[in-house]
Design a protein around this motif. Structure first.
Motif, mmCIF file in Angstrom:
data_model
loop_
_atom_site.group_PDB
_atom_site.id
_atom_site.type_symbol
_atom_site.label_atom_id
_atom_site.label_comp_id
_atom_site.label_asym_id
_atom_site.label_seq_id
_atom_site.Cartn_x
_atom_site.Cartn_y
_atom_site.Cartn_z
ATOM 1 N N PHE A 33 0.855 -1.185 0.000
ATOM 2 C CA PHE A 33 0.000 0.000 0.000
ATOM 3 C C PHE A 33 0.884 1.224 0.000
ATOM 4 O O PHE A 33 1.803 1.362 0.812
ATOM 5 N N ILE B 84 -7.763 -1.273 5.772
ATOM 6 C CA ILE B 84 -6.767 -1.552 4.743
ATOM 7 C C ILE B 84 -5.732 -2.455 5.386
ATOM 8 O O ILE B 84 -5.064 -2.060 6.356
ATOM 9 N N VAL C 241 -2.394 -5.030 4.783
ATOM 10 C CA VAL C 241 -1.274 -5.360 3.915
ATOM 11 C C VAL C 241 -0.679 -6.666 4.412
ATOM 12 O O VAL C 241 -0.445 -6.836 5.623
#
Length: 163
Positions: A22, A118, A120
């Motif tokens: 990201f 989000i 990762v």
């Protein structure tokens, strides 16, 4: 579909929609794709994509207000503190505000759909993709659809059924 089924699907979304990396380019690609969809479908939404230490993408379409940005702020706080999609909080707890005993002041936290973690690979949850302007279930759906599309998944595999 029962609430338990919706919770299971949101957990599947959280466990599957994990990015390899990201950065600013990923944030821009996700945000731009959501904005393009919003304009095509006449959605009045605010889109915020960030890591916990900084905002990386923000836009608002016509018809939104400062209230939408405030909802975004509170949804982000909820995702960060509870480490799950804000819509999962709705499904698990209902939409009643947090009690003072929870230590999550309703002025700073909200139980409403639209904030999605989000994640990762290898790093865990590092930020949030947040939508505000539609009903919470739809805000959530826009975020999930964008992540699924970006990751080359079929968004329909992750879509919540209509209520």
């Amino acid at each position: 579909m029962a609430v338990a089924d919706d919770i299971a699907l949101v957990k599947k979304q959280e466990q599957s929609l994990i990015l390899a990396a990201f950065n600013e380019d990923v944030a821009f690609a996700l945000g731009s794709a959501i904005r393009t969809r919003a304009l095509a479908e006449s959605m009045c939404i605010v889109i915020d994509i960030r890591t916990w230490d900084r905002q990386m993408f923000f836009t608002a379409t016509a018809g939104t207000s400062a209230d939408n940005a405030e909802w975004v702020r509170r949804k982000i706080n909820t995702v960060r503190r509870f480490q799950r999609a804000s819509y999962r909080m709705v499904l698990e707890r209902g939409e009643a505000p947090f009690s003072p005993q929870a230590g999550a002041d309703p002025a700073d936290y909200v139980i409403a759909g639209g904030g999605f973690p989000i994640q990762v690979k290898g790093a865990g949850i590092i930020g949030c993709l947040t939508i505000s302007g539609l009903p919470g279930r739809s805000d959530h759906g826009v975020a999930v659809s964008a992540l699924a599309t970006y990751l080359d998944f079929d968004p329909s595999d992750f879509a919540l059924p209509p209520e």
